[in-house]
Scaffold this motif. Sequence first.
Motif, PDB file in Angstrom:
ATOM      1  N   LEU A  67       0.787  -1.123   0.070  1.00 33.37           N
ATOM      2  CA  LEU A  67       0.184   0.040  -0.127  1.00 33.37           C
ATOM      3  C   LEU A  67       0.736   1.165  -0.131  1.00 33.37           C
ATOM      4  CD1 LEU A  67      -2.868  -1.120   2.408  1.00 33.37           C
ATOM      5  CD2 LEU A  67      -2.982  -1.049  -0.055  1.00 33.37           C
ATOM      6  N   ALA A  68       1.956   1.125   0.793  1.00 30.87           N
ATOM      7  CA  ALA A  68       2.718   2.559   0.998  1.00 30.87           C
ATOM      8  C   ALA A  68       3.432   2.734  -0.565  1.00 30.87           C
ATOM      9  CB  ALA A  68       3.991   2.286   1.881  1.00 30.87           C
ATOM     10  N   LEU A  69       4.074   1.624  -0.928  1.00 32.27           N
ATOM     11  CA  LEU A  69       4.521   1.664  -2.389  1.00 32.27           C
ATOM     12  C   LEU A  69       3.320   2.280  -3.577  1.00 32.27           C
ATOM     13  CD1 LEU A  69       7.071   1.724  -4.293  1.00 32.27           C
ATOM     14  CD2 LEU A  69       6.661  -0.771  -4.382  1.00 32.27           C
ATOM     15  N   GLY A  70       2.297   1.343  -3.352  1.00 32.86           N
ATOM     16  CA  GLY A  70       1.332   1.664  -4.480  1.00 32.86           C
ATOM     17  C   GLY A  70       0.903   3.061  -4.499  1.00 32.86           C
ATOM     18  N   SER A  71       0.527   3.303  -3.248  1.00 36.12           N
ATOM     19  CA  SER A  71       0.052   4.872  -3.271  1.00 36.12           C
ATOM     20  C   SER A  71       0.903   5.730  -3.656  1.00 36.12           C
ATOM     21  CB  SER A  71      -0.357   5.011  -1.552  1.00 36.12           C
ATOM     22  OG  SER A  71      -1.367   3.966  -1.077  1.00 36.12           O
ATOM     23  N   CYS A  72       1.967   5.856  -3.198  1.00 40.10           N
ATOM     24  CA  CYS A  72       2.933   6.825  -4.024  1.00 40.10           C
ATOM     25  C   CYS A  72       3.054   6.787  -5.450  1.00 40.10           C
ATOM     26  CB  CYS A  72       4.271   6.559  -3.380  1.00 40.10           C
ATOM     27  SG  CYS A  72       4.611   6.824  -1.476  1.00 40.10           S
ATOM     28  N   VAL A  73       3.079   5.688  -6.042  1.00 42.88           N
ATOM     29  CA  VAL A  73       3.210   5.682  -7.408  1.00 42.88           C
ATOM     30  C   VAL A  73       1.805   6.150  -8.097  1.00 42.88           C
ATOM     31  CG1 VAL A  73       3.815   4.173  -9.396  1.00 42.88           C
ATOM     32  CG2 VAL A  73       4.956   4.011  -7.124  1.00 42.88           C
ATOM     33  N   PHE A  74       0.919   5.619  -7.442  1.00 45.57           N
ATOM     34  CA  PHE A  74      -0.506   5.791  -7.892  1.00 45.57           C
ATOM     35  C   PHE A  74      -0.564   7.442  -8.126  1.00 45.57           C
ATOM     36  CE2 PHE A  74      -4.872   5.724  -8.739  1.00 45.57           C
ATOM     37  CZ  PHE A  74      -5.575   6.601  -7.757  1.00 45.57           C
ATOM     38  N   ALA A 124      -5.147   3.956 -13.186  1.00 41.63           N
ATOM     39  CA  ALA A 124      -5.954   2.943 -13.072  1.00 41.63           C
ATOM     40  C   ALA A 124      -5.488   1.441 -12.721  1.00 41.63           C
ATOM     41  CB  ALA A 124      -7.101   2.800 -14.099  1.00 41.63           C
ATOM     42  N   VAL A 125      -4.488   1.147 -13.659  1.00 45.79           N
ATOM     43  CA  VAL A 125      -3.634   0.054 -13.474  1.00 45.79           C
ATOM     44  C   VAL A 125      -2.983  -0.331 -12.205  1.00 45.79           C
ATOM     45  CG1 VAL A 125      -1.832  -1.433 -14.482  1.00 45.79           C
ATOM     46  CG2 VAL A 125      -3.141  -0.161 -16.024  1.00 45.79           C
ATOM     47  N   ILE A 126      -2.163   0.968 -11.822  1.00 48.87           N
ATOM     48  CA  ILE A 126      -1.574   0.924 -10.614  1.00 48.87           C
ATOM     49  C   ILE A 126      -2.504   0.649  -9.072  1.00 48.87           C
ATOM     50  CG2 ILE A 126      -0.245   2.364  -9.212  1.00 48.87           C
ATOM     51  CD1 ILE A 126       1.029   3.624 -11.492  1.00 48.87           C
ATOM     52  N   LEU A 127      -3.623   1.160  -9.311  1.00 44.21           N
ATOM     53  CA  LEU A 127      -4.810   1.048  -8.295  1.00 44.21           C
ATOM     54  C   LEU A 127      -4.775  -0.396  -8.217  1.00 44.21           C
ATOM     55  CD1 LEU A 127      -6.351   2.355  -6.156  1.00 44.21           C
ATOM     56  CD2 LEU A 127      -8.037   2.899  -7.732  1.00 44.21           C
ATOM     57  N   ALA A 128      -5.340  -0.950  -9.492  1.00 44.70           N
ATOM     58  CA  ALA A 128      -5.564  -2.294  -9.382  1.00 44.70           C
ATOM     59  C   ALA A 128      -4.835  -3.400  -9.031  1.00 44.70           C
ATOM     60  CB  ALA A 128      -6.515  -2.671 -10.842  1.00 44.70           C
ATOM     61  N   THR A 129      -3.780  -3.016  -9.659  1.00 44.44           N
ATOM     62  CA  THR A 129      -2.577  -3.885  -9.257  1.00 44.44           C
ATOM     63  C   THR A 129      -2.299  -3.934  -7.747  1.00 44.44           C
ATOM     64  OG1 THR A 129      -1.306  -3.487 -11.328  1.00 44.44           O
ATOM     65  CG2 THR A 129      -0.061  -4.423  -9.546  1.00 44.44           C
ATOM     66  N   THR A 130      -2.345  -2.662  -7.141  1.00 39.92           N
ATOM     67  CA  THR A 130      -2.020  -2.438  -5.582  1.00 39.92           C
ATOM     68  C   THR A 130      -3.058  -3.376  -4.817  1.00 39.92           C
ATOM     69  OG1 THR A 130      -0.944  -0.535  -5.920  1.00 39.92           O
ATOM     70  CG2 THR A 130      -1.802  -1.060  -3.776  1.00 39.92           C
ATOM     71  N   ILE A 131      -4.401  -3.261  -5.423  1.00 43.01           N
ATOM     72  CA  ILE A 131      -5.310  -3.746  -4.332  1.00 43.01           C
ATOM     73  C   ILE A 131      -5.368  -5.286  -4.630  1.00 43.01           C
ATOM     74  CG2 ILE A 131      -7.920  -4.005  -4.426  1.00 43.01           C
ATOM     75  CD1 ILE A 131      -8.163  -1.101  -5.394  1.00 43.01           C
ATOM     76  N   PHE A 132      -5.327  -5.735  -5.862  1.00 42.06           N
ATOM     77  CA  PHE A 132      -5.143  -7.356  -6.099  1.00 42.06           C
ATOM     78  C   PHE A 132      -4.001  -7.797  -5.525  1.00 42.06           C
ATOM     79  CE2 PHE A 132      -9.016  -7.991  -8.257  1.00 42.06           C
ATOM     80  CZ  PHE A 132      -9.291  -7.095  -9.341  1.00 42.06           C
TER      81      PHE A 132
END
Length: 788
Positions: A167-174, A187-195
Motif C-alpha cells: 500500500l505504501a509503495l502503490g499509493s506513492c506511485v498512484f 487505474a492499472v496501478i490502483l488495481a494492481t495494488t488492490i489485487f
Amino acid sequence: MSNPKPDIATIAAPISARQVIGLEAPGSADWSRFHGSQYALLKDRTKLRAVVHAISFVLACVTLWGFAYPGSLAVWGIALAVAVTLTARDEMKLGDADVRTFTFDEMKRHAIGAAFKGFAWGFGIFLFAVMGGQSQLLMLWSIAALLILLTSASRYSAPLSSITFTLALGSCVFLASLVTLQLTLAAVILATTIFAAFGVVEGSRIALGARMSDTQMQEKTEVVSMLLREFEEGKADWLWQIDTRRRLSGVSPRFAFALGRATSEIEGQSFLQLISGDGWKTGQFPQSLHELADKIKRKENFSNLMVRVTIAGEHRWWELSGTPIMDEDGVYQGFRGVGSDVTEQRESSEKIAYLARYDTLTQLPNRLMLNESVAEALHYAEQWRTRCAFLMVDLDRFKAINDSLGHLVGDQMLAEVAGRIKAVMTEGELCGRLGGDEFAIVIRDASDRKRIEALARKVIARLSEPYLIENQVLYVGASIGSSIGPRDGRTVEELLRNADLALYRAKDAGGGEYFEYEPSLHAMAEEKRQLEFSLRGALEKQELLLHYQPVVDAYSETIVSFEALVRWNSREHGFISPGKFIPLAEDTRLIVPIGTWIMQEACREAAANWPEDVKVNINVSPEQLLEPDFVTVVVRALSHSGLDPKRLEIEVTESIFVRDADIARKALEQCMALGCSIALDDFGTGYSSLGYLRKLSFSTIKVDRSFVQGAAQNSRESLAIIRAVVAMAESLEMTTTAEGVENEEEAEMIRKLGCDKIQGFHFGRPMPPADVIKIFTRKAADEQRKIA
C-alpha cells in the motif's frame, strides 16, 4: 508461562481476513503461536530480498541516469539502504518466533518497518516521476511492480507487513500517475495494488490453514497416544466367562467390543462359534482353536495361549488365559479367564523374526538360512549317497560402481542382481545373499557335475548383461567358485571355505570365470597366512590407528558420540580394508589384543580431547566377550584414561547370542554395573535375539543401513521393520540409531520414523583424531562469537 493449547473447534472455523492478517484472534485460540511459526519463515529469504532491492535500485538509477542529480540518487539510495537494513535486522530476530511467544508488538513493528521501506521506494519514485515525466514513471512503475510481486511471493507468511509495504509503495506511485495525468496507468496501478493486497491475504490464508491443519493433526495424535498410554498402563485386558455348555455368560462391554458385537447379541452364544468365523460351518479350524477347545474339554488351566480367531471376517490373534470354575462341592460350572488382542505385537514380532533369515534389500535368504540349507543338503547327500553343491557368487567391478555412483545405485543393482539369479533357479536350487555383493546357490542334488557348471555359466552370462539404473547403462560381471559335498567337505564350514577358495581363484583369473574347488587351491590360503603373520605384528609396529565417525541427535543434529573404527596401514601389504583384516583377526583371535588396544586408545582420546557430554562407541566382538578378563580390560581402560564410564558405550552384534550367550550376557551386565551403556549393532541382519532384548538392558538398538536404504526406496517391508524396531525400543525404554544415512532426505525420513540418533556419511565420514578435535574447536569458537 506456557502458551495454552489452541481450541481445535475454534481453529477449524473459517478464517477471516483480519484473523489472517493477525489483527484478530478467534476465541481462545493461541493465534500468536501460528503467526510466530509463519513469521519465523522470513529469516530464510532475508538475504535474497536484500539482493533484489539492491538490483532494483541499480535498475532505477540506470533509468534515471542523465536527468536526475547523482546527489539526489545517492540520498535516495541511503534511505533505501537504511530501510532495508532495519527490516532485515528485524527479520533475523524473528528466526525463533516459532519456539517462543510471538507478540503483536513485534508484528506491528515489522509492519511499520515494511511500510517505511515501501514509502522510501514510493517517495523516491514519486519525486523522480514528477521531475522526469511519463516515460520515467512507466519504467519506475515496472520496478515497483516487481517489488510488489516479490513481497507477495516471498513474504506471504507476514501478510500485515506485505500489505503495508504494497500500500505504501502503490499509493506513492498512484499519486505520481495522477500528478502526471496518466489516468490509464493510475487505474492499472490502483488495481494492481488492490489485487496484490488481496492476493497476499488469500495466499496467507492457505498457508495459515495448512499450518493449523498440521497442528490439529498433531494434537489429535497426542490425544490418541495419551489414551493408548492410559490403556497400556491400566493393563486393560478383557474378561471372558463360559458356562458348562461353552456359552458366554456375564459378557463385559470390553469383551463385546473385542468381538465387534453388542453385549445383548452375544450373551448366551457359543464362545467357539463366535471366534471361529466360517470355520464353524466348514469344520476347518486353526490348530490353535483345536488346542483351546481341548483345554476347555479337559478342564485344564492354561495361560498365555495364542489363538488365531476370526472377527467380522478378519483374522486376529488373541492371547487367552483361563481356569475352570468349581462350586463349593467341586462341581464344574464353566470357565473364566482373561484375554487381549495381540495381533499387532505378533505381526511386529513376525516381521522382525523374518529378518533372521531373509535379506531385506534383495528379499533372498540370508547367510543363516543358506547355512541351514547347506546342512540339510549335506544330510540329504549322505542319507541317499548322492552329492550336493555350494556355489559362491561374487560381483566383479561392483565396488567401483558403488563408490562412484553411491550406495543408492549400488543397492538398486544388488536388487536387480538378486532378481536375475532367482530367475534362473530351478527345482532343488536355492539362491541367497551372503552379504555385501556376495551371493550363493545351494544345489540339493548335484549328482550330474555338468549341471553345476551349466548353472554357473548361465548365472555369469545373465549377470554380465547390461543394467539400466537411474537412466544409466551399467555393467558388472560375476565370478563363481563351487565345492561339492561331501567330497570337498562334510561340514557346512568346510564346504563354504572351499567354495570361497575356488572363488578366490576365479577372481584372480580376472573375473567372469567359474572354478571348482581343488586341493591345490590351498596355496591361496598361504597368502592369508602371510597376512595373518603381518597382522600379529601390527600392534608392535604401531601400524593400527583409529578413526572416528560422528553420531548425531536426530532432531538437534548435535554430536552425541563418536564410533571408534580401527584402520590398518601395513608396511608389507599397504592399506588393508577392515572388511578383510577384521574377519581374519576374529578367526585367529587376534581381535582380543587388538580390541584391548582399541579400548585403551579410544578411551584415552575421548577423555583427553573431547567434551564431557560426548560419548565414545566401541565395537566389541564375541571373541572379546568370551575372554574371562574382558571386564578387567574395560576397568583398566577407564581408570588409566580417567574417562567417566557413562561416556563409554559398548556395541555388540547379534552374533553374541549364537555361542556362549550366558557368558556374554554376564560380561555385559558387569559393564553396565560400572555405568557403561550397551548398544545392539546391526539388529536383525543375521540372528534372532528377541528373547535377549528382554533379559539384557540395551541402551540403544542400531538399525542397519540396509533397512535405511530400503526405506529410502519406499520399501514397505523396510518401513514396517524400522517402525517395529522403533516401537519395540520405545516399549523397552531403549533408544534407536539409524546407520548409513547419506543425505538430508534420508535424515528427514528417519526423523519421521521416530529414530533418536543418526549415523552416516551425511553427518560425517570416519576421520582421524585431529579432525575430531577441529570440530570441537570450531564449535567452541562459534559459541564464543555468539557470546561476544
